[in-house]
Design an enzyme around this catalytic site. Structure first.
Site, mmCIF file in Angstrom:
data_model
loop_
_atom_site.group_PDB
_atom_site.id
_atom_site.type_symbol
_atom_site.label_atom_id
_atom_site.label_comp_id
_atom_site.label_asym_id
_atom_site.label_seq_id
_atom_site.Cartn_x
_atom_site.Cartn_y
_atom_site.Cartn_z
ATOM 1 N N LYS A 173 0.851 -1.176 0.000
ATOM 2 C CA LYS A 173 0.000 0.000 0.000
ATOM 3 C C LYS A 173 0.899 1.242 0.000
ATOM 4 C CE LYS A 173 -0.961 1.691 4.591
ATOM 5 N NZ LYS A 173 -1.838 1.911 5.704
ATOM 6 N N LYS A 230 -2.951 -11.296 9.528
ATOM 7 C CA LYS A 230 -2.985 -11.449 10.984
ATOM 8 C C LYS A 230 -3.698 -12.743 11.354
ATOM 9 C CE LYS A 230 -2.700 -6.575 12.163
ATOM 10 N NZ LYS A 230 -1.465 -6.594 12.959
ATOM 11 N N GLU A 272 -5.206 3.950 17.156
ATOM 12 C CA GLU A 272 -3.767 4.102 17.382
ATOM 13 C C GLU A 272 -3.530 5.142 18.469
ATOM 14 O OE1 GLU A 272 -1.320 3.787 13.474
ATOM 15 O OE2 GLU A 272 -3.190 4.762 12.957
ATOM 16 N N ASP A 300 -5.808 6.190 4.055
ATOM 17 C CA ASP A 300 -4.726 5.433 4.678
ATOM 18 C C ASP A 300 -5.231 4.170 5.380
ATOM 19 O OD1 ASP A 300 -1.898 5.327 5.269
ATOM 20 O OD2 ASP A 300 -2.429 5.707 7.357
ATOM 21 N N HIS A 355 -7.578 -1.295 4.953
ATOM 22 C CA HIS A 355 -7.643 -2.222 6.087
ATOM 23 C C HIS A 355 -9.062 -2.432 6.622
ATOM 24 C CE1 HIS A 355 -3.407 -1.843 5.854
ATOM 25 N NE2 HIS A 355 -3.301 -0.692 6.483
ATOM 26 N N LYS A 375 -5.904 8.369 15.047
ATOM 27 C CA LYS A 375 -4.584 8.488 15.676
ATOM 28 C C LYS A 375 -4.709 9.287 16.968
ATOM 29 C CE LYS A 375 -1.911 8.050 11.487
ATOM 30 N NZ LYS A 375 -1.349 6.733 11.846
HETATM 31 P P1 NAD Z 1 11.803 4.077 2.286
HETATM 32 O O1 NAD Z 1 11.794 5.466 1.762
HETATM 33 O O2 NAD Z 1 12.314 3.826 3.652
HETATM 34 O O3 NAD Z 1 12.683 3.191 1.299
HETATM 35 C C1 NAD Z 1 12.592 3.292 -0.079
HETATM 36 C C2 NAD Z 1 13.526 2.295 -0.738
HETATM 37 O O4 NAD Z 1 13.408 2.477 -2.147
HETATM 38 C C3 NAD Z 1 14.999 2.491 -0.391
HETATM 39 O O5 NAD Z 1 15.584 1.211 -0.260
HETATM 40 C C4 NAD Z 1 15.559 3.173 -1.634
HETATM 41 O O6 NAD Z 1 16.919 2.890 -1.896
HETATM 42 C C5 NAD Z 1 14.714 2.564 -2.709
HETATM 43 N N1 NAD Z 1 14.667 3.394 -3.912
HETATM 44 C C6 NAD Z 1 14.199 4.652 -4.050
HETATM 45 N N2 NAD Z 1 14.359 5.073 -5.325
HETATM 46 C C7 NAD Z 1 14.948 4.057 -6.002
HETATM 47 C C8 NAD Z 1 15.379 3.878 -7.334
HETATM 48 N N3 NAD Z 1 15.260 4.831 -8.266
HETATM 49 N N4 NAD Z 1 15.939 2.695 -7.667
HETATM 50 C C9 NAD Z 1 16.083 1.710 -6.749
HETATM 51 N N5 NAD Z 1 15.685 1.816 -5.485
HETATM 52 C C10 NAD Z 1 15.139 2.982 -5.112
HETATM 53 O O7 NAD Z 1 10.336 3.522 2.083
HETATM 54 P P2 NAD Z 1 9.593 2.383 2.932
HETATM 55 O O8 NAD Z 1 9.009 2.990 4.137
HETATM 56 O O9 NAD Z 1 10.483 1.204 3.076
HETATM 57 O O10 NAD Z 1 8.368 2.025 1.994
HETATM 58 C C11 NAD Z 1 8.453 1.239 0.815
HETATM 59 C C12 NAD Z 1 7.057 1.048 0.246
HETATM 60 O O11 NAD Z 1 6.260 0.371 1.184
HETATM 61 C C13 NAD Z 1 6.332 2.357 -0.052
HETATM 62 O O12 NAD Z 1 5.497 2.167 -1.172
HETATM 63 C C14 NAD Z 1 5.493 2.578 1.191
HETATM 64 O O13 NAD Z 1 4.355 3.349 0.933
HETATM 65 C C15 NAD Z 1 5.117 1.159 1.524
HETATM 66 N N6 NAD Z 1 4.785 0.940 2.928
HETATM 67 C C16 NAD Z 1 5.680 1.178 3.916
HETATM 68 C C17 NAD Z 1 5.342 0.944 5.228
HETATM 69 C C18 NAD Z 1 6.329 1.150 6.341
HETATM 70 O O14 NAD Z 1 5.988 0.810 7.467
HETATM 71 N N7 NAD Z 1 7.498 1.675 6.118
HETATM 72 C C19 NAD Z 1 4.078 0.443 5.548
HETATM 73 C C20 NAD Z 1 3.175 0.182 4.518
HETATM 74 C C21 NAD Z 1 3.546 0.432 3.223
#
Ligand code: NAD
Length: 475
Positions: free
Chosen positions: A143, A177, A211, A230, A235, A323
């Site tokens: 997501k 879950k 939350e 969100d 969810h 939240k």
């Molecule tokens: P983040 O910003 O921490 O990490 C992004 C990653 O993408 C990094 O590893 C970066 O190197 C890589 N990246 C960016 N541009 C790039 C490119 N041009 N080529 C190759 N790699 C590239 O993001 P995140 O929090 O890990 O989230 C990743 C995805 O998961 C997003 O779509 C986010 O919405 C989704 N998401 C995250 C969470 C969370 O808890 N962090 C929860 C639900 C969904």
């Protein structure tokens, strides 16, 4: 049971999600013996670094997010030996030939797109133009899947250019879950509940995802999204679907997803008087956490929904999420009707049955039933819990309830899409959500205030009170 050998490439392997969820989940599956010896996990991200440097970073992540006692030295070492890393630019050409050279022909192939959705198209395209993805490769996407119907359709179309629907695993981690899967086990594995699971016997259903934390450092992202996009569109909608759906003929991907889709399509449009939007104020304030001091994005939402079909006509579903609330807790609560006639004295104390399915914390299921109060004091009644908390009933402590990601990633490797969202489901959910959000925009709707640390806005309490009902306490 070990899964087949696999190559799993995590695009975004240096990101927050990889660190907090994906890699700890993979480690746990490894330590449980589910990952075969020759499984390989390849991190891929923009950062130029060696495999050894990434492996060290992964080790640190495991130490941060898993209890020490799970991290046996030999076990960790053996897991880290499964790891490899490549610097790859999703929108450039660097790293792709090296990835092709690393992939094996005779093992399951999976690609986790743990990157911003704007990169999905570039990744999908390069996996094909470089001859890397096979026709049976699987991709996992996170997501947010779009921010409205049009963008979700565009994402689906982009992925469909390169992958069949059977190859696409859209994660909604709520579906992974244990208790959510238990909702299906309870409903369809017992004869007790299903005959009562309808408007004749169910007074109403409450679905809560509360939350304690605010938007924190995610303010910039969150302010463009809000609770509706969100949390509700994905969810809460998924939880509603599993609660309200008809029994699928088999527990298999399309049978389950067909039934969920029918629920979304049966939802009546929501009257504006049946929705409450809120923003937290007080000790911590939403407007301080985001850039726009006049933001009208909601950090709380409560709503009353009607599933317009034979089964549910007349049974409202109340949803709420927010939240900075008093406590963290997610649950689905089914409130049954009172007995049609009471043979006991009016004030004997019998109460309607309530089935609650707790997602977090303390995953478990609790059914309240009426019994006679012990003692000689006449026919006094009390309601007591038939508690099926996993910790007690199944003999393992709560910290060992598998994380949703453990189950879901292994399902990807096994090729089981049952707990993943199909493209048409996501689009149907947006088609239902869009007019609500557009309505707010057209009216320049302003969320009401609620105090940080409270149970939510007064108006949300009223949404229930005016129907003669009340929200369950946030524990
Ligand atoms: P983040 O910003 O921490 O990490 C992004 C990653 O993408 C990094 O590893 C970066 O190197 C890589 N990246 C960016 N541009 C790039 C490119 N041009 N080529 C190759 N790699 C590239 O993001 P995140 O929090 O890990 O989230 C990743 C995805 O998961 C997003 O779509 C986010 O919405 C989704 N998401 C995250 C969470 C969370 O808890 N962090 C929860 C639900 C969904």
């Amino acid at each position: 049971i070990p899964v087949d050998p696999f190559d799993l490439v995590i695009f975004g392997g240096t990101g927050d999600l990889a660190r907090r969820k994906i890699l700890p989940a993979l480690f746990r599956r490894f330590s449980d013996g589910q990952m075969p010896e020759d499984a390989r996990i390849i991190g891929a991200a923009r950062t130029k670094q060696t495999a050894a440097a990434w492996t060290k970073w992964v080790h640190e992540a495991l130490k941060e997010f898993l209890p020490k006692e799970e991290l046996g030295k030999t076990l960790v070492k053996a897991f880290l030996e499964r790891l490899d890393y490549l610097a790859i630019d999703a929108v450039g050409e660097a790293g792709w030939p090296e990835l092709k050279a690393k992939m094996r022909d005779d093992v399951t192939q999976a690609f986790y797109f743990s990157v911003a959705p704007s990169l999905f198209g570039a990744l999908a395209e390069r996996l094909h133009s470089n001859g890397i993805a096979r026709a049976d490769a699987r991709i996992v996407v996170e997501k947010p899947f779009g921010r409205d119907l049009a963008s979700a359709q565009a994402l689906n179309a982009t992925l469909a250019e390169h992958f069949a629907e059977t190859q696409i695993y859209r994660i909604d981690h709520y579906l992974g879950k244990e208790t959510v899967q238990n909702l299906m086990a309870i409903r369809f594995g017992n004869v007790l509940f299903e005959p009562l699971w309808n408007a004749q016997y169910v007074d109403h259903v409450q679905i809560t995802v509360a939350e304690e934390v605010g938007v924190g450092g995610r303010g910039a992202y969150y302010d463009k999204s809000g609770a509706m996009r969100d949390m509700v569109q994905n969810h809460l909608m998924q939880l509603l679907c599993l609660t309200a759906m008809e029994p699928p003929n088999r527990f298999e991907p399309n049978a389950v997803r067909d039934e969920k889709l029918k629920v979304i399509r049966a939802l009546d449009p929501v009257a504006s008087t049946d929705i409450v939007r809120g923003q937290y104020v007080g000790k911590s304030s939403y407007l301080d956490d985001v850039e726009d001091p006049a933001s009208r994005t909601e950090s709380y939402i409560a709503m009353k929904l009607h599933v317009a079909n034979w089964r549910w006509n007349g049974t409202p579903f109340y949803l709420r999420t927010g939240k900075c609330l008093k406590a963290r807790g997610s649950e689905i609560v089914v409130h049954f009707k009172e007995t049609p006639h009471s043979i006991f004295e009016e004030d004997a104390g019998n109460k309607a049955n309530v089935l609650s399915i707790r997602l977090q914390p303390n995953e478990g299921i609790d059914l309240r039933v009426t019994i006679k109060e012990p003692g000689p004091g006449g026919m006094r009644l009390v309601d007591v819990p038939l508690d099926m908390s996993f910790a007690d009933a199944l003999g393992h402590d709560a910290s060992h309830v598998p994380d949703a990601y453990e189950r879901l990633i292994m399902d990807v490797i096994r090729g089981d899409q049952t707990l993943f969202m199909r493209g048409d489901e996501v689009e149907a959910a947006w088609a239902w959500t869009d007019p609500i959000i557009e309505g707010w925009k057209a009216r320049n709707d302003k969320p009401v205030d609620y105090e940080t640390g409270s149970t939510g806005p007064e108006e949300a309490l009223m949404l229930m009170h005016r129907d003669g009902r009340r929200w369950r306490d946030l524990a």
